[in-house]
Design a protein around this motif. Sequence first.
Motif, PDB file in Angstrom:
ATOM      1  N   ILE A 197       0.768   1.099  -5.427  1.00 25.87           N
ATOM      2  CA  ILE A 197      -0.470   1.770  -5.023  1.00 25.87           C
ATOM      3  C   ILE A 197      -1.272   2.090  -6.275  1.00 25.87           C
ATOM      4  CG2 ILE A 197      -1.426   3.862  -3.975  1.00 25.87           C
ATOM      5  CD1 ILE A 197       1.080   3.901  -2.157  1.00 25.87           C
ATOM      6  N   ALA A 198      -2.537   1.672  -6.289  1.00 23.21           N
ATOM      7  CA  ALA A 198      -3.433   1.964  -7.407  1.00 23.21           C
ATOM      8  C   ALA A 198      -4.349   3.124  -7.046  1.00 23.21           C
ATOM      9  CB  ALA A 198      -4.263   0.730  -7.759  1.00 23.21           C
ATOM     10  N   HIS A 199      -4.630   3.982  -8.008  1.00 22.76           N
ATOM     11  CA  HIS A 199      -5.515   5.123  -7.793  1.00 22.76           C
ATOM     12  C   HIS A 199      -6.267   5.423  -9.076  1.00 22.76           C
ATOM     13  CE1 HIS A 199      -2.902   7.843 -10.137  1.00 22.76           C
ATOM     14  NE2 HIS A 199      -1.898   7.169  -9.585  1.00 22.76           N
ATOM     15  N   GLY A 200      -7.388   6.109  -8.969  1.00 22.55           N
ATOM     16  CA  GLY A 200      -8.168   6.466 -10.137  1.00 22.55           C
ATOM     17  C   GLY A 200      -7.394   7.387 -11.061  1.00 22.55           C
ATOM     18  N   ALA A 201      -7.511   7.164 -12.355  1.00 20.39           N
ATOM     19  CA  ALA A 201      -6.757   7.966 -13.317  1.00 20.39           C
ATOM     20  C   ALA A 201      -7.150   9.432 -13.285  1.00 20.39           C
ATOM     21  CB  ALA A 201      -6.959   7.400 -14.726  1.00 20.39           C
ATOM     22  N   ASP A 202      -8.367   9.749 -12.838  1.00 23.22           N
ATOM     23  CA  ASP A 202      -8.832  11.139 -12.816  1.00 23.22           C
ATOM     24  C   ASP A 202      -8.824  11.728 -11.412  1.00 23.22           C
ATOM     25  OD1 ASP A 202      -9.220  10.920 -15.489  1.00 23.22           O
ATOM     26  OD2 ASP A 202     -11.395  10.690 -15.396  1.00 23.22           O
ATOM     27  N   MET A 203      -8.157  11.068 -10.473  1.00 19.63           N
ATOM     28  CA  MET A 203      -8.158  11.554  -9.097  1.00 19.63           C
ATOM     29  C   MET A 203      -7.215  12.737  -8.928  1.00 19.63           C
ATOM     30  SD  MET A 203      -8.378   8.242  -6.580  1.00 19.63           S
ATOM     31  CE  MET A 203      -8.232   9.307  -5.134  1.00 19.63           C
ATOM     32  N   TYR A 204      -7.144  13.192  -7.688  1.00 20.37           N
ATOM     33  CA  TYR A 204      -6.246  14.272  -7.289  1.00 20.37           C
ATOM     34  C   TYR A 204      -4.842  13.977  -7.818  1.00 20.37           C
ATOM     35  CZ  TYR A 204      -3.925  17.393  -3.877  1.00 20.37           C
ATOM     36  OH  TYR A 204      -3.182  18.367  -3.264  1.00 20.37           O
ATOM     37  N   PHE A 205      -4.293  14.882  -8.643  1.00 24.16           N
ATOM     38  CA  PHE A 205      -3.038  14.624  -9.330  1.00 24.16           C
ATOM     39  C   PHE A 205      -1.894  14.307  -8.379  1.00 24.16           C
ATOM     40  CE2 PHE A 205      -2.851  19.050  -8.162  1.00 24.16           C
ATOM     41  CZ  PHE A 205      -1.522  19.257  -7.841  1.00 24.16           C
ATOM     42  N   ALA A 206      -1.967  14.790  -7.131  1.00 25.13           N
ATOM     43  CA  ALA A 206      -0.843  14.652  -6.208  1.00 25.13           C
ATOM     44  C   ALA A 206      -0.600  13.216  -5.779  1.00 25.13           C
ATOM     45  CB  ALA A 206      -1.063  15.526  -4.972  1.00 25.13           C
ATOM     46  N   HIS A 207      -1.587  12.316  -5.938  1.00 27.72           N
ATOM     47  CA  HIS A 207      -1.361  10.934  -5.507  1.00 27.72           C
ATOM     48  C   HIS A 207      -0.210  10.303  -6.275  1.00 27.72           C
ATOM     49  CE1 HIS A 207      -5.681  11.176  -4.028  1.00 27.72           C
ATOM     50  NE2 HIS A 207      -4.952  10.979  -2.968  1.00 27.72           N
ATOM     51  N   ALA A 208      -0.165  10.526  -7.579  1.00 28.62           N
ATOM     52  CA  ALA A 208       0.945   9.987  -8.367  1.00 28.62           C
ATOM     53  C   ALA A 208       2.262  10.622  -7.941  1.00 28.62           C
ATOM     54  CB  ALA A 208       0.687  10.216  -9.853  1.00 28.62           C
ATOM     55  N   HIS A 209       2.237  11.928  -7.650  1.00 33.90           N
ATOM     56  CA  HIS A 209       3.455  12.604  -7.203  1.00 33.90           C
ATOM     57  C   HIS A 209       3.920  12.050  -5.859  1.00 33.90           C
ATOM     58  CE1 HIS A 209       2.390  16.395  -9.785  1.00 33.90           C
ATOM     59  NE2 HIS A 209       2.577  15.318 -10.493  1.00 33.90           N
ATOM     60  N   MET A 210       2.968  11.787  -4.960  1.00 32.26           N
ATOM     61  CA  MET A 210       3.331  11.243  -3.649  1.00 32.26           C
ATOM     62  C   MET A 210       3.976   9.870  -3.781  1.00 32.26           C
ATOM     63  SD  MET A 210      -0.060  12.313  -1.521  1.00 32.26           S
ATOM     64  CE  MET A 210      -0.593  14.026  -1.443  1.00 32.26           C
ATOM     65  N   CYS A 211       3.454   9.049  -4.685  1.00 35.58           N
ATOM     66  CA  CYS A 211       4.056   7.738  -4.907  1.00 35.58           C
ATOM     67  C   CYS A 211       5.497   7.885  -5.399  1.00 35.58           C
ATOM     68  CB  CYS A 211       3.233   6.942  -5.910  1.00 35.58           C
ATOM     69  SG  CYS A 211       1.643   6.370  -5.259  1.00 35.58           S
ATOM     70  N   ALA A 212       5.745   8.896  -6.235  1.00 41.71           N
ATOM     71  CA  ALA A 212       7.102   9.134  -6.710  1.00 41.71           C
ATOM     72  C   ALA A 212       8.011   9.537  -5.554  1.00 41.71           C
ATOM     73  CB  ALA A 212       7.098  10.215  -7.795  1.00 41.71           C
ATOM     74  N   VAL A 213       7.518  10.397  -4.662  1.00 40.12           N
ATOM     75  CA  VAL A 213       8.299  10.805  -3.491  1.00 40.12           C
ATOM     76  C   VAL A 213       8.618   9.600  -2.613  1.00 40.12           C
ATOM     77  CG1 VAL A 213       8.194  12.123  -1.336  1.00 40.12           C
ATOM     78  CG2 VAL A 213       7.441  13.172  -3.469  1.00 40.12           C
ATOM     79  N   LEU A 214       7.648   8.702  -2.451  1.00 39.43           N
ATOM     80  CA  LEU A 214       7.819   7.519  -1.606  1.00 39.43           C
ATOM     81  C   LEU A 214       8.544   6.387  -2.327  1.00 39.43           C
ATOM     82  CD1 LEU A 214       4.227   7.490  -0.084  1.00 39.43           C
ATOM     83  CD2 LEU A 214       6.337   8.077   1.130  1.00 39.43           C
ATOM     84  N   ARG A 215       8.866   6.591  -3.609  1.00 38.60           N
ATOM     85  CA  ARG A 215       9.524   5.568  -4.423  1.00 38.60           C
ATOM     86  C   ARG A 215       8.699   4.281  -4.441  1.00 38.60           C
ATOM     87  NH1 ARG A 215      14.651   7.119  -5.881  1.00 38.60           N
ATOM     88  NH2 ARG A 215      15.512   8.900  -4.738  1.00 38.60           N
ATOM     89  N   THR A 216       7.411   4.474  -4.639  1.00 41.60           N
ATOM     90  CA  THR A 216       6.462   3.369  -4.689  1.00 41.60           C
ATOM     91  C   THR A 216       5.772   3.366  -6.054  1.00 41.60           C
ATOM     92  OG1 THR A 216       6.056   3.479  -2.311  1.00 41.60           O
ATOM     93  CG2 THR A 216       4.380   2.408  -3.643  1.00 41.60           C
ATOM     94  N   PRO A 217       5.684   2.228  -6.718  1.00 40.83           N
ATOM     95  CA  PRO A 217       5.010   2.203  -8.024  1.00 40.83           C
ATOM     96  C   PRO A 217       3.565   2.662  -7.916  1.00 40.83           C
ATOM     97  CG  PRO A 217       6.219   0.163  -7.648  1.00 40.83           C
ATOM     98  CD  PRO A 217       6.231   0.906  -6.348  1.00 40.83           C
ATOM     99  N   ALA A 218       3.125   3.472  -8.864  1.00 36.54           N
ATOM    100  CA  ALA A 218       1.746   3.956  -8.926  1.00 36.54           C
ATOM    101  C   ALA A 218       1.076   3.390 -10.165  1.00 36.54           C
ATOM    102  CB  ALA A 218       1.719   5.480  -8.957  1.00 36.54           C
TER     103      ALA A 218
END
Length: 478
Positions: A142-163
């Motif tokens: 999953i790709a996301h903006g580097a300055d977006m809501y910080f939780a997106h990267a955390h959610m990817c970690a919870v889902l065990r999905t590369p961010a």
Amino acid sequence: MDTRRRLTEAFDTVSAWADAHREPAPEPAGERAAGRFEAHLAALAEHLRGGRPLPYSAYAGHPVRPPHPAAVAGRLAVSLVGPEDRVFDGDPSTVALEEEVIADLAAMLGLPGAHGHLTSGGAVANLEALWAAREAHPDLGIAHGADMYFAHAHMCAVLRTPAYPVPTDAAGRMDPDALARELRRERVGTVVVSAGTATLGAVDPIADILPLCRERGVRVHADAAYGGFFTLLVDADELRATPAARHLRALAECDSVVVDPHRIGLYPSGCGAVLFREPVDGAGGWRDPLAGDFSSDVPRPGELGLDRARPGTLAAALWLTLRALPLTPEGVGSGLAASLRGTRQWCELIEAEAELMLFQQPELDILTYLALTGEQHPRMSRVEASSRHILRAGTADAEHLAHPSHLSTLSVRVLDFLRRHPRAVADRNRTLVLRSALLDSAAESRVDDLHARITALAAAAPRRASGPDEAEPVAALP
């Protein structure tokens, strides 16, 4: 709206119906509970004196609006009966209300055929959308903006999905060219775009990102928790001619969208919604056959997704609010339009002010700015010292101040600061700038006074950093 009178009306209406179905508690227990309640209620009020109630006339801080009185009345009144809408046969009445609310939100976003449901907040709604993304492309990231809501990267970690964070431009928006380079690596299955970041109100170039993703079969999820409601104004004078309007219209083409009613004041707190343009296995159209004996022939909102412990008060109170203040340019949109006008008025005042400087031009109604501290080229350590001074002095002993002002700050990395102000003196790794949002329609008329207060505080701010912690040396710059 007279909140106290509406609360009384709501309680009387619901209580009259509920009392016919319940037995009163034994009188001795009720008397003991009443005595404890009164004593601790006074203690609670004393604890709350340290904060500031919303709406608060001098508040121009975090971009979360005070709840509409209809939402407060609806939630408190319906909580008397405690309905749960997890399953249709548990409480069909609030399930039906939730379906109406979801239809209202979908129509606002240009997704009339979408399906989805309410959640206990925007974070849970985004988590479910990313869960759907993982299920759709289990072998991709999953790709996301580097300055977006910080939780997106955390959610990817919870889902065990590369961010994969994608670089942003000088206004905090995802860079389409950088995204195109990332997509060519063929490791991304979903791109998360933002329709109004919670930090800067930045709107990603969604209309330009969608074709890049469609070309490669990549899903697009929009985090429109804050900015999604501004779609009500894309044809209004306040937004029509702006680039943001074009990209907000493009939300209708995204595969999933999240909005957060409590940020706009349509619910007290803890209310999100996730909508899917088409059914996705394992997500919005999913229900666990082991979770209960469903009496409905088709999945209903309360039976769907991850967050199935939410009370029926969520749907009932939001439904009531959207009937009192509908999702139209004249309803919810009128308050947002006033906020946009006030923000632009304030922006012009700052641009003409010697004591203040814009951090960047606002896209929506979040304004970021800083005190100049008597320097032509701001020194980052002094910017932070001034921001801290203005934040503290604005509310110090606010009950006795003639003109209090409640603001918020935003932490900015050195390279992000220099991209906007390349001639600044980078004497530390990050700094604090001031951030404001006008949270009600009446605030538009208070902009001049609020600006004057903050200008006076900026003029009185320290002209140089004080103390050993105020001038942290900057790391080596590339």
